[in-house]
Design an enzyme around this catalytic site. Sequence first.
Site, short mmCIF file in Angstrom:
data_model
loop_
_atom_site.label_atom_id
_atom_site.label_comp_id
_atom_site.label_asym_id
_atom_site.label_seq_id
_atom_site.Cartn_x
_atom_site.Cartn_y
_atom_site.Cartn_z
N ILE A 137 33.98 34.61 47.95
CA ILE A 137 34.16 33.33 47.24
C ILE A 137 35.37 32.56 47.74
O ILE A 137 35.41 31.33 47.63
CB ILE A 137 34.21 33.57 45.71
CG1 ILE A 137 33.82 32.29 44.96
CG2 ILE A 137 35.57 34.08 45.27
CD1 ILE A 137 33.50 32.50 43.50
N ASP A 195 40.11 38.33 41.74
CA ASP A 195 41.39 37.73 41.32
C ASP A 195 42.44 37.92 42.42
O ASP A 195 43.09 36.95 42.85
CB ASP A 195 41.82 38.41 40.01
CG ASP A 195 42.90 37.66 39.25
OD1 ASP A 195 43.31 36.59 39.71
OD2 ASP A 195 43.30 38.16 38.18
N THR A 248 31.67 42.19 36.39
CA THR A 248 30.85 43.30 36.93
C THR A 248 31.64 44.29 37.79
O THR A 248 31.07 45.24 38.31
CB THR A 248 29.67 42.78 37.77
OG1 THR A 248 30.18 42.06 38.90
CG2 THR A 248 28.76 41.89 36.96
N1 AR6 Z 1 34.27 37.16 46.48
C1 AR6 Z 1 33.24 37.27 45.59
N2 AR6 Z 1 33.10 38.31 44.75
C2 AR6 Z 1 34.04 39.27 44.81
C3 AR6 Z 1 35.14 39.24 45.68
C4 AR6 Z 1 35.23 38.12 46.55
N3 AR6 Z 1 36.23 37.99 47.42
N4 AR6 Z 1 35.88 40.37 45.49
C5 AR6 Z 1 35.27 41.09 44.52
N5 AR6 Z 1 34.14 40.44 44.12
P1 AR6 Z 1 36.25 41.98 39.53
P2 AR6 Z 1 36.02 41.66 36.60
C6 AR6 Z 1 33.15 40.83 43.09
O1 AR6 Z 1 36.68 43.38 39.38
O2 AR6 Z 1 35.05 42.78 36.54
C7 AR6 Z 1 41.01 41.95 38.05
O3 AR6 Z 1 41.99 42.93 38.23
C8 AR6 Z 1 33.06 42.28 42.69
O4 AR6 Z 1 32.29 43.01 43.63
O5 AR6 Z 1 36.94 41.12 40.52
O6 AR6 Z 1 35.73 40.40 35.84
C9 AR6 Z 1 41.42 40.84 37.06
O7 AR6 Z 1 42.82 40.59 37.15
C10 AR6 Z 1 32.37 42.17 41.35
O8 AR6 Z 1 30.94 42.09 41.52
O9 AR6 Z 1 36.34 41.16 38.11
C11 AR6 Z 1 41.02 41.41 35.74
O10 AR6 Z 1 42.02 42.26 35.23
C12 AR6 Z 1 32.84 40.82 40.80
O11 AR6 Z 1 33.48 40.15 41.90
C13 AR6 Z 1 39.78 42.21 36.06
O12 AR6 Z 1 39.89 42.57 37.43
C14 AR6 Z 1 33.82 40.92 39.64
O13 AR6 Z 1 34.68 42.02 39.84
C15 AR6 Z 1 38.52 41.41 35.90
O14 AR6 Z 1 37.42 42.25 36.12
#
Ligand code: AR6
Length: 176
Positions: free
Chosen positions: A17, A40, A124
Amino acid sequence: MEEKINETLIVLACGDITEESTDAIVNAANERLAGGAGVDGAIHRAGGPAIMAECRQIGGCPTGQAVITTGGNLKAKYVIHTVGPIHRGGTKNEAKLLQSAYRESLKIALQNNLQSISFPAISTGVYSYPIDEAAHLALTTCIDFARGNTGIKVIRHILFDSRVYKTFAEEFKKLI
Ligand code: AR6
């Protein structure tokens, strides 16, 4: 995979993203807007320190709500930070909160006259939401919004790995 709903094109794509050039990308943040792992961490790394400076000014964001900052060094002009629910078995209002995270992000985009927005699969990863349920909620919320909305032209769902993409694509086929 893509489908036009009313005046909004909804697109599913595999990718990172931080490389999106939509008006805004959505960050799956935490309530303190403190940065973290996953998407993030990737957004703050790619966007540079200006985004975190704005997050500190804002101070925080309750689960299910969203706030907006500029995009720093990203191609996207803005980052909309939303906080999805931590999945704790499904009995803590998780579904409503996940829908709200998508809906509030779309509302902020509309209020700022943005025409295109990219979402990750909120909750997720670290927050453990089952991917099939999260895909259903993400897509139904965006489809409902598109049916009632004439402002946002493109909603992109950027799925980081092929398993998540496949689940979103299967769910999307059922809904359109
Ligand atoms: N581009 C798109 N999707 C991504 C990327 C990327 N560069 N990197 C990871 N994903 P998560 P949450 C996907 O853990 O579950 C953080 O520490 C990943 O594969 O990023 O909402 C925050 O600070 C997954 O499918 O977010 C919060 O504390 C999706 O993004 C916590 O994690 C969401 O995974 C939020 O957890």
